[in-house]
Design a protein around this motif. Structure first.
Motif, short mmCIF file in Angstrom:
data_model
loop_
_atom_site.label_atom_id
_atom_site.label_comp_id
_atom_site.label_asym_id
_atom_site.label_seq_id
_atom_site.Cartn_x
_atom_site.Cartn_y
_atom_site.Cartn_z
N SER A 12 0.89 -1.29 0.05
CA SER A 12 0.21 -0.06 0.22
C SER A 12 1.12 0.89 0.15
N TRP A 13 1.91 0.73 0.40
CA TRP A 13 2.67 2.42 1.36
C TRP A 13 3.31 2.41 -0.89
N LEU A 14 3.40 1.99 -2.03
CA LEU A 14 3.01 2.74 -3.21
C LEU A 14 2.20 3.02 -3.63
N GLY A 15 1.63 3.61 -3.17
CA GLY A 15 0.29 4.05 -3.82
C GLY A 15 -0.74 2.86 -4.31
N ALA A 16 -1.62 4.11 -5.02
CA ALA A 16 -2.78 3.02 -6.01
C ALA A 16 -1.77 2.03 -7.08
N PRO A 17 -2.61 1.18 -7.72
CA PRO A 17 -1.51 0.19 -8.66
C PRO A 17 -2.02 0.63 -10.36
N ILE A 18 -0.74 0.80 -10.50
CA ILE A 18 -0.91 1.55 -12.39
C ILE A 18 -0.88 0.42 -12.91
N ASP A 129 -1.32 -10.18 -14.35
CA ASP A 129 -2.04 -10.63 -12.78
C ASP A 129 -1.03 -9.63 -12.05
N PRO A 130 -1.88 -8.43 -12.33
CA PRO A 130 -1.30 -7.39 -11.38
C PRO A 130 -0.15 -7.40 -10.36
N ASP A 131 -1.27 -7.99 -9.33
CA ASP A 131 -0.79 -8.43 -7.75
C ASP A 131 0.40 -9.16 -7.99
N ALA A 132 0.73 -9.78 -8.76
CA ALA A 132 1.24 -10.87 -8.57
C ALA A 132 2.86 -10.63 -8.59
N PRO A 133 3.71 -11.60 -7.93
CA PRO A 133 4.79 -11.24 -7.33
C PRO A 133 6.37 -11.10 -8.51
N SER A 134 6.67 -10.71 -8.80
CA SER A 134 7.70 -10.15 -9.99
C SER A 134 8.54 -9.77 -10.00
N LEU A 135 9.89 -9.30 -10.94
CA LEU A 135 10.99 -8.83 -10.41
C LEU A 135 10.98 -7.53 -9.76
N ASP A 143 11.93 -6.09 -3.71
CA ASP A 143 11.72 -6.96 -4.12
C ASP A 143 11.25 -8.17 -3.84
N PRO A 144 10.44 -8.80 -3.59
CA PRO A 144 10.24 -8.59 -5.63
C PRO A 144 8.79 -7.94 -5.31
N ALA A 145 8.92 -7.28 -6.20
CA ALA A 145 7.65 -5.95 -6.51
C ALA A 145 6.41 -6.50 -7.09
N PRO A 146 5.37 -6.27 -7.07
CA PRO A 146 3.90 -6.71 -7.58
C PRO A 146 3.99 -7.03 -9.13
N MET A 147 3.41 -6.87 -9.58
CA MET A 147 3.55 -7.71 -12.01
C MET A 147 3.47 -5.93 -12.23
N TRP A 148 2.27 -5.02 -11.09
CA TRP A 148 1.29 -4.17 -11.71
C TRP A 148 2.86 -3.04 -12.44
N LEU A 149 4.24 -2.88 -10.80
CA LEU A 149 5.15 -1.89 -10.89
C LEU A 149 6.48 -2.78 -11.77
N ASP A 150 6.25 -4.07 -11.33
CA ASP A 150 7.65 -4.32 -12.48
C ASP A 150 7.20 -4.00 -14.96
N SER A 151 5.35 -4.09 -14.62
CA SER A 151 4.92 -3.32 -15.54
C SER A 151 5.59 -2.27 -16.00
N LEU A 184 5.27 9.16 -15.96
CA LEU A 184 6.08 10.14 -14.38
C LEU A 184 4.83 9.73 -13.42
N ASP A 185 3.49 8.99 -12.99
CA ASP A 185 3.17 8.44 -11.84
C ASP A 185 4.45 7.30 -11.04
N THR A 186 4.27 6.31 -12.98
CA THR A 186 5.76 5.25 -12.41
C THR A 186 6.80 5.67 -11.55
N PHE A 187 7.56 7.12 -12.04
CA PHE A 187 8.65 7.02 -11.68
C PHE A 187 8.40 8.01 -10.03
N MET A 188 7.47 8.33 -9.92
CA MET A 188 7.39 8.88 -8.94
C MET A 188 6.74 7.97 -7.55
N ARG A 189 6.68 6.88 -7.77
CA ARG A 189 7.06 5.84 -6.75
C ARG A 189 8.34 5.71 -6.65
N ALA A 190 8.79 6.40 -6.64
CA ALA A 190 10.40 6.11 -5.78
C ALA A 190 10.97 6.96 -4.97
#
Length: 261
Positions: A12-18, A129-135, A143-151, A184-190
């Motif tokens: 949840s601390w990453l914000g709403a999924p992209i 699956d956006p919520d599946a664990p990924s790279l 690490d692992p990140a949710p697939m939504w952030l990895d993709s 922009l939204d993706t990189f703000m997750r940093a």
């Protein structure tokens, strides 16, 4: 702050999924249009330091193959780090080896292969699956990140490499807000990971506002042991950074030119 982000029990601390999944096919189509519009001499222009347009296109193809092999096909064979080799040196080496090998491939054959494999990559991401664990995503500290952030991270890479090719041949940045807003939204997750060593009282908020059609507002809130993007925006944040989308693009592309390929 001593807690590690992987100790946080949710994402949840990453914000709403992209959801970048619907944009991979349009981004692939834009890449193919760019490559098919190149003149023969354009392929030898420098796109990033040490790499031509053809080299960078070959690198994108390597990314395509790597994603499909690893995540679609479960294929994990391939080179590994040499004894004593750092991760950064390993990434540089294997990427350069791939590009060197692809210099035997003509631009026409490279376009045909990118078209075929890129379409498969788009379909792969559309079915994830956006919520599946990924790279893991190192700059977001997970690490692992949710697939939504990895993709979404992969989408930023494909988009940025296309801009580098465009710039190499004298074209401007593609500011299509459908794509740029995701970038922009993706990189703000940093933000939470970037602020991880900043000590602040719980409830302190740092806000970034980006102007323009693709922009938005992102607010990082200090909690007892980490920073989070899941809190409401502040009317009076402790610090406010205000940027325009065009400047953000220039910074992002400059960073990738100096980062490991």
């Amino acid at each position: 702050m001593t807690a590690l982000f992987h100790d946080v029990p949710s994402h949840s601390w990453l914000g709403a999924p992209i959801d970048a999944r619907p944009l991979f096919a349009p981004e692939q189509a834009a890449l193919m249009a760019t490559l098919r519009g190149l003149a023969p001499a354009d392929w030898d222009r420098e796109a990033v330091p040490g790499w031509t347009v053809r080299d960078l296109a070959a690198h994108v193809l390597g990314d395509f193959y790597g994603r499909l092999a690893r995540d679609r096909d479960g294929h994990h064979d391939g080179p590994g780090p040499a004894p004593g080799e750092t991760l950064e040196a390993f990434i540089h080496r294997v990427n350069q080896e791939w590009v060197d090998a692809c210099r035997r491939v003509s631009p026409t054959a490279l376009i045909d292969t990118l078209d075929l494999i890129g379409g498969q990559v788009s379909r792969f991401f559309e079915a994830t699956d956006p919520d599946a664990p990924s790279l893991g995503v190192s700059w977001a500290g997970i690490d692992p990140a949710p697939m939504w952030l990895d993709s979404a991270r992969d989408f930023t890479e494909f988009w940025t490499h296309r801009q580098q090719i465009r710039h190499a041949v004298g074209q401007g940045t593609d500011h299509d807000p459908r794509h740029l807003s995701i970038i922009l939204d993706t990189f703000m997750r940093a933000l939470p990971h970037t602020l991880r060593e900043v000590t602040a009282s719980a409830g302190t908020q740092v806000q970034v506002r980006i102007d323009g059609p693709a922009g938005g507002t992102w607010t990082a809130t200090a909690t007892q042991d980490h920073w989070s993007l899941d809190q409401p925006d502040a009317e009076h944040p402790a610090a406010l950074v205000r940027l325009d989308a065009g400047h953000c693009c220039e910074v992002k592309e400059d960073v990738l030119e100096t980062a490991p390929h």
